[in-house]
Design a protein around this motif. Structure first.
Motif, PDB file in Angstrom:
ATOM      1  N   SER A 105       0.755  -1.330  -0.084  1.00  0.00           N
ATOM      2  CA  SER A 105      -0.048  -0.128  -0.025  1.00  0.00           C
ATOM      3  C   SER A 105       0.944   1.449  -0.157  1.00  0.00           C
ATOM      4  CB  SER A 105      -0.887   0.001   1.164  1.00  0.00           C
ATOM      5  OG  SER A 105      -0.324   0.193   2.583  1.00  0.00           O
ATOM      6  N   VAL A 106       2.090   1.186   0.564  1.00  0.00           N
ATOM      7  CA  VAL A 106       3.243   2.510   0.518  1.00  0.00           C
ATOM      8  C   VAL A 106       3.515   2.520  -0.823  1.00  0.00           C
ATOM      9  CG1 VAL A 106       4.960   3.129   1.651  1.00  0.00           C
ATOM     10  CG2 VAL A 106       3.576   2.273   3.037  1.00  0.00           C
ATOM     11  N   ASN A 107       3.924   1.180  -1.491  1.00  0.00           N
ATOM     12  CA  ASN A 107       4.398   1.313  -2.611  1.00  0.00           C
ATOM     13  C   ASN A 107       3.594   2.250  -3.574  1.00  0.00           C
ATOM     14  OD1 ASN A 107       6.469   0.001  -1.799  1.00  0.00           O
ATOM     15  ND2 ASN A 107       6.324  -1.525  -3.182  1.00  0.00           N
ATOM     16  N   LYS A 108       2.006   1.698  -3.539  1.00  0.00           N
ATOM     17  CA  LYS A 108       1.215   2.435  -4.461  1.00  0.00           C
ATOM     18  C   LYS A 108       0.858   3.708  -4.130  1.00  0.00           C
ATOM     19  CE  LYS A 108      -3.799   1.645  -5.700  1.00  0.00           C
ATOM     20  NZ  LYS A 108      -4.987   0.832  -5.255  1.00  0.00           N
ATOM     21  N   SER A 109       0.863   3.990  -2.901  1.00  0.00           N
ATOM     22  CA  SER A 109       0.853   5.262  -2.312  1.00  0.00           C
ATOM     23  C   SER A 109       1.948   6.011  -2.833  1.00  0.00           C
ATOM     24  CB  SER A 109       0.735   5.390  -1.008  1.00  0.00           C
ATOM     25  OG  SER A 109       0.571   6.813  -0.420  1.00  0.00           O
ATOM     26  N   ALA A 110       3.230   5.835  -3.044  1.00  0.00           N
ATOM     27  CA  ALA A 110       4.276   6.571  -3.345  1.00  0.00           C
ATOM     28  C   ALA A 110       4.102   6.705  -4.909  1.00  0.00           C
ATOM     29  CB  ALA A 110       5.561   5.831  -3.031  1.00  0.00           C
ATOM     30  N   SER A 111       3.663   5.689  -5.701  1.00  0.00           N
ATOM     31  CA  SER A 111       3.773   5.834  -7.027  1.00  0.00           C
ATOM     32  C   SER A 111       2.475   6.947  -7.383  1.00  0.00           C
ATOM     33  CB  SER A 111       3.146   4.522  -7.601  1.00  0.00           C
ATOM     34  OG  SER A 111       4.379   3.729  -7.525  1.00  0.00           O
ATOM     35  N   GLU A 112       1.343   6.949  -6.779  1.00  0.00           N
ATOM     36  CA  GLU A 112      -0.025   7.890  -6.924  1.00  0.00           C
ATOM     37  C   GLU A 112       0.589   9.011  -6.526  1.00  0.00           C
ATOM     38  OE1 GLU A 112      -2.932   6.130  -4.837  1.00  0.00           O
ATOM     39  OE2 GLU A 112      -3.492   4.565  -6.310  1.00  0.00           O
ATOM     40  N   ALA A 113       1.270   9.500  -5.431  1.00  0.00           N
ATOM     41  CA  ALA A 113       1.707  10.552  -5.031  1.00  0.00           C
ATOM     42  C   ALA A 113       2.586  11.206  -5.762  1.00  0.00           C
ATOM     43  CB  ALA A 113       2.368  10.529  -3.549  1.00  0.00           C
ATOM     44  N   LEU A 114       3.546  10.538  -6.436  1.00  0.00           N
ATOM     45  CA  LEU A 114       4.705  11.055  -7.541  1.00  0.00           C
ATOM     46  C   LEU A 114       3.949  11.532  -8.538  1.00  0.00           C
ATOM     47  CD1 LEU A 114       7.619  11.656  -8.518  1.00  0.00           C
ATOM     48  CD2 LEU A 114       7.630   9.178  -9.237  1.00  0.00           C
ATOM     49  N   LYS A 115       2.876  10.584  -8.972  1.00  0.00           N
ATOM     50  CA  LYS A 115       1.975  10.876 -10.347  1.00  0.00           C
ATOM     51  C   LYS A 115       1.355  12.395 -10.118  1.00  0.00           C
ATOM     52  CE  LYS A 115      -1.559   9.202 -13.367  1.00  0.00           C
ATOM     53  NZ  LYS A 115      -2.410   8.157 -13.415  1.00  0.00           N
ATOM     54  N   ALA A 116       0.731  12.376  -8.861  1.00  0.00           N
ATOM     55  CA  ALA A 116      -0.070  13.631  -8.771  1.00  0.00           C
ATOM     56  C   ALA A 116       0.918  14.867  -8.609  1.00  0.00           C
ATOM     57  CB  ALA A 116      -0.782  13.518  -7.177  1.00  0.00           C
TER      58      ALA A 116
ATOM     59  N   ILE B  87      12.919  17.018  -2.354  1.00  0.00           N
ATOM     60  CA  ILE B  87      11.621  16.849  -3.259  1.00  0.00           C
ATOM     61  C   ILE B  87      10.844  15.759  -2.594  1.00  0.00           C
ATOM     62  CG2 ILE B  87      10.815  16.319  -5.510  1.00  0.00           C
ATOM     63  CD1 ILE B  87      13.216  17.753  -6.474  1.00  0.00           C
ATOM     64  N   GLY B  88      11.681  14.594  -2.386  1.00  0.00           N
ATOM     65  CA  GLY B  88      11.069  13.413  -1.890  1.00  0.00           C
ATOM     66  C   GLY B  88      10.151  13.688  -0.795  1.00  0.00           C
ATOM     67  N   ASN B  89      10.784  14.444   0.191  1.00  0.00           N
ATOM     68  CA  ASN B  89      10.013  14.924   1.695  1.00  0.00           C
ATOM     69  C   ASN B  89       8.871  15.498   1.223  1.00  0.00           C
ATOM     70  OD1 ASN B  89      12.281  13.502   3.174  1.00  0.00           O
ATOM     71  ND2 ASN B  89      13.254  15.252   3.704  1.00  0.00           N
ATOM     72  N   TYR B  90       9.195  16.511   0.217  1.00  0.00           N
ATOM     73  CA  TYR B  90       7.939  17.317   0.081  1.00  0.00           C
ATOM     74  C   TYR B  90       6.661  16.646  -0.408  1.00  0.00           C
ATOM     75  CZ  TYR B  90       5.148  20.836  -2.196  1.00  0.00           C
ATOM     76  OH  TYR B  90       4.025  21.870  -2.765  1.00  0.00           O
ATOM     77  N   ILE B  91       7.007  15.596  -1.345  1.00  0.00           N
ATOM     78  CA  ILE B  91       5.975  14.507  -1.703  1.00  0.00           C
ATOM     79  C   ILE B  91       5.408  13.762  -0.674  1.00  0.00           C
ATOM     80  CG2 ILE B  91       5.687  12.536  -3.284  1.00  0.00           C
ATOM     81  CD1 ILE B  91       7.766  13.833  -5.181  1.00  0.00           C
ATOM     82  N   LYS B  92       6.297  13.214   0.184  1.00  0.00           N
ATOM     83  CA  LYS B  92       5.565  12.513   1.515  1.00  0.00           C
ATOM     84  C   LYS B  92       4.838  13.309   2.167  1.00  0.00           C
ATOM     85  CE  LYS B  92       9.920   9.759   2.104  1.00  0.00           C
ATOM     86  NZ  LYS B  92      10.837   9.488   2.987  1.00  0.00           N
ATOM     87  N   GLU B  93       5.013  14.514   2.379  1.00  0.00           N
ATOM     88  CA  GLU B  93       4.407  15.290   3.204  1.00  0.00           C
ATOM     89  C   GLU B  93       2.989  15.675   2.513  1.00  0.00           C
ATOM     90  OE1 GLU B  93       4.628  19.363   5.726  1.00  0.00           O
ATOM     91  OE2 GLU B  93       6.274  18.562   4.622  1.00  0.00           O
ATOM     92  N   HIS B  94       3.217  16.282   1.207  1.00  0.00           N
ATOM     93  CA  HIS B  94       1.951  16.877   0.619  1.00  0.00           C
ATOM     94  C   HIS B  94       1.080  15.739  -0.027  1.00  0.00           C
ATOM     95  CE1 HIS B  94       4.408  20.235   1.583  1.00  0.00           C
ATOM     96  NE2 HIS B  94       3.359  20.955   1.711  1.00  0.00           N
ATOM     97  N   TYR B  95       1.621  14.592  -0.428  1.00  0.00           N
ATOM     98  CA  TYR B  95       0.935  13.802  -1.406  1.00  0.00           C
ATOM     99  C   TYR B  95       0.554  12.388  -0.644  1.00  0.00           C
ATOM    100  CZ  TYR B  95       1.726  17.172  -4.560  1.00  0.00           C
ATOM    101  OH  TYR B  95       1.791  18.520  -5.476  1.00  0.00           O
ATOM    102  N   MET B  96       1.065  12.134   0.351  1.00  0.00           N
ATOM    103  CA  MET B  96       0.832  10.719   0.916  1.00  0.00           C
ATOM    104  C   MET B  96       0.355  10.974   2.145  1.00  0.00           C
ATOM    105  SD  MET B  96       4.473   8.833  -0.312  1.00  0.00           S
ATOM    106  CE  MET B  96       4.133   7.027   0.326  1.00  0.00           C
ATOM    107  N   SER B  97      -0.937  10.900   2.346  1.00  0.00           N
ATOM    108  CA  SER B  97      -1.780  10.951   3.487  1.00  0.00           C
ATOM    109  C   SER B  97      -1.556   9.579   4.236  1.00  0.00           C
ATOM    110  CB  SER B  97      -3.260  10.869   3.094  1.00  0.00           C
ATOM    111  OG  SER B  97      -4.026  10.941   4.377  1.00  0.00           O
ATOM    112  N   GLY B  98      -1.126  10.198   5.663  1.00  0.00           N
ATOM    113  CA  GLY B  98      -0.940   8.915   6.508  1.00  0.00           C
ATOM    114  C   GLY B  98       0.473   8.321   6.487  1.00  0.00           C
ATOM    115  N   TYR B  99       1.232   8.808   5.674  1.00  0.00           N
ATOM    116  CA  TYR B  99       2.656   8.226   5.378  1.00  0.00           C
ATOM    117  C   TYR B  99       3.426   8.073   6.596  1.00  0.00           C
ATOM    118  CZ  TYR B  99       7.532   7.446   4.189  1.00  0.00           C
ATOM    119  OH  TYR B  99       8.737   6.920   4.097  1.00  0.00           O
ATOM    120  N   GLN B 100       3.902   6.956   6.843  1.00  0.00           N
ATOM    121  CA  GLN B 100       4.846   6.652   7.946  1.00  0.00           C
ATOM    122  C   GLN B 100       6.134   5.945   7.666  1.00  0.00           C
ATOM    123  OE1 GLN B 100       3.182   3.814  10.846  1.00  0.00           O
ATOM    124  NE2 GLN B 100       4.743   4.417  12.449  1.00  0.00           N
TER     125      GLN B 100
END
Length: 402
Positions: free
Chosen positions: A98-109, A175-188
């Motif tokens: 789910s994290v992998n999918k979330s990361a891919s979707e976040a990068l796409k967004a 940039i990676g930290n920005y994507i985690k913070e702004h596009y990955m809800s509930g990232y841990q």
């Protein structure tokens, strides 16, 4: 219960230090114990045995021949060694789909927003400097002010998912930290997950290999203080890794969830091959013959009797309570339970031939190793007779059964 408490002691030592070496007399069940520790930790584990011919190519990575092509030509390709492959699995096993999918979707967004806005300014994680990001003509994330910098999707995902990037790569991390913070809800950060799967790598007879040749630059990463990305090193074949999605694309490191157990005999002549710099990277725990007798469980009703015979033989070799025994020997020369477990080779199903089995154990296994211990010592013959007599004390020194 007592056996479980002993295992728990070793688990706590391993979890605290990441690397331990189980040392002691031959046959005390160090390898058996290492596997039991891994099982009790519910860890995946692998097992290798070092020897004089074992090297970096076997352990970390190296060039291996490829099958002949249509013209019969043989080439070479880089292949992971057993330990590096083990570490790769330790990372991949703990990647939450789910994290992998979330990361891919976040990068796409994030990239879609870049297309819409043309650029996004992101604060550097190092300072208050703002990094202006955009998309290149090849759909890579770029920084116009740094014309030679590009980040492919694989490179960004490797950081977002595995937290891997070059230590000086400010842009990927920011940039990676920005994507985690702004596009990955509930990232841990998965490294903080208490349920992370543990992996135990067992190196049997660790001192029989040439340690510096086998570990190479991992001499640094093996240190328990450098687990994870902070211990990343460039391997000898680093330039041959071209897949940016490889967690070791930027360098190799030993994941936080990898633990190492080495085993070695105190009296091996190759003990001196492990230098002090490597020694300090491990916690050391002596395994005594009488404290690790779980391997004798298969002897069933004979177990207690066998332990008693083992105790009296070892006390004759060297009694640690009274500090008396055969001159020139010590507790490192005790006979461990794995020797006595060989009784099963000679016992019939109902154990009615145990006297014969004891005789075979002495003649085929114990006598040889004890003779080697006493070789060249004064009164070797007399001491061998003493050991034989104490082994064949009245309770088993009866007529040998057929």
């Amino acid at each position: 219960m007592e056996e479980n408490n002993k295992i728990e002691k070793y688990i706590k030592l391993l979890e605290a230090n990441k690397n331990i070496i189980l040392t002691g007399a031959p046959g005390t069940g160090k390898t058996y114990l290492a596997k039991e520790i891994a099982k009790a930790m519910d860890a995946d584990y692998d097992f290798v045995q070092f020897h004089p011919s074992y090297d970096y190519t076997d352990f970390v990575e190296g060039l291996r021949p490829t099958p002949p092509d249509s013209n019969g030509n043989i080439g070479f390709e880089r292949k992971d060694g057993v330990f590096k492959a083990f570490c790769y699995n330790a990372i991949k096993c703990n990647q939450n789909p789910s994290v992998n999918k979330s990361a891919s979707e976040a990068l796409k967004a994030f990239k879609e927003e870049l297309r819409s806005k043309k650029n996004i300014e992101i604060k550097s994680f190092r300072s208050n400097t703002m990094i202006k990001t955009s998309l290149s003509s090849t759909d890579c994330i770029s920084v116009p002010d740094k014309s030679d910098w590009r980040a492919t999707d694989e490179k960004m995902l490797n950081y977002i998912i595995n937290n891997v990037c070059h230590e000086n790569d400010t842009y990927t991390k920011s940039i990676g930290n920005y994507i985690k913070e702004h596009y990955m809800s509930g990232y841990q950060d998965e490294s903080l997950d208490n349920n992370i799967k543990k992996f135990v790598f067992i190196i049997d007879e660790i001192n029989r290999g040439e340690i510096s040749k086998i570990f190479g630059e991992l001499f640094f990463s093996i240190d328990p203080g450098y687990r994870g990305v902070k211990g990343m090193v460039k391997t000898q074949y680093q330039n041959m890794i071209t897949n940016e999605s490889d967690p070791f694309y930027e360098g190799f490191y030993i994941p936080e969830n990898v633990y190492i157990i080495g085993t070695m005999n105190d009296i091996d002549r190759s003990v001196e091959s492990m230098d002090f710099a490597m020694r300090r990277r491990f916690a050391w725990q002596e395994v005594k013959a009488e404290e690790n007798t779980g391997m004798l469980d298969d002897l069933k009703e004979m177990k207690d009797e066998v332990i008693e015979i083992m105790k009296r033989l070892n006390n004759t070799i060297w009694n640690e309570t009274t500090n008396t025994g055969i001159e020139g020997l010590n507790a490192a020369y005790h006979i461990g339970g794995s020797y006595f477990s060989k009784l099963q080779l000679y016992l019939n199903e109902d154990h009615t031939n145990k006297k014969s089995a004891y005789r075979h154990l002495w003649e085929n296994h114990l006598k040889g190793v004890l003779s080697e211990y006493l070789r060249g010592m004064p009164e070797a013959m007399e001491n061998m007779k003493k050991l034989e007599d104490i082994y064949f004390k009245e309770d088993v020194n009866a007529d040998i059964e057929g």
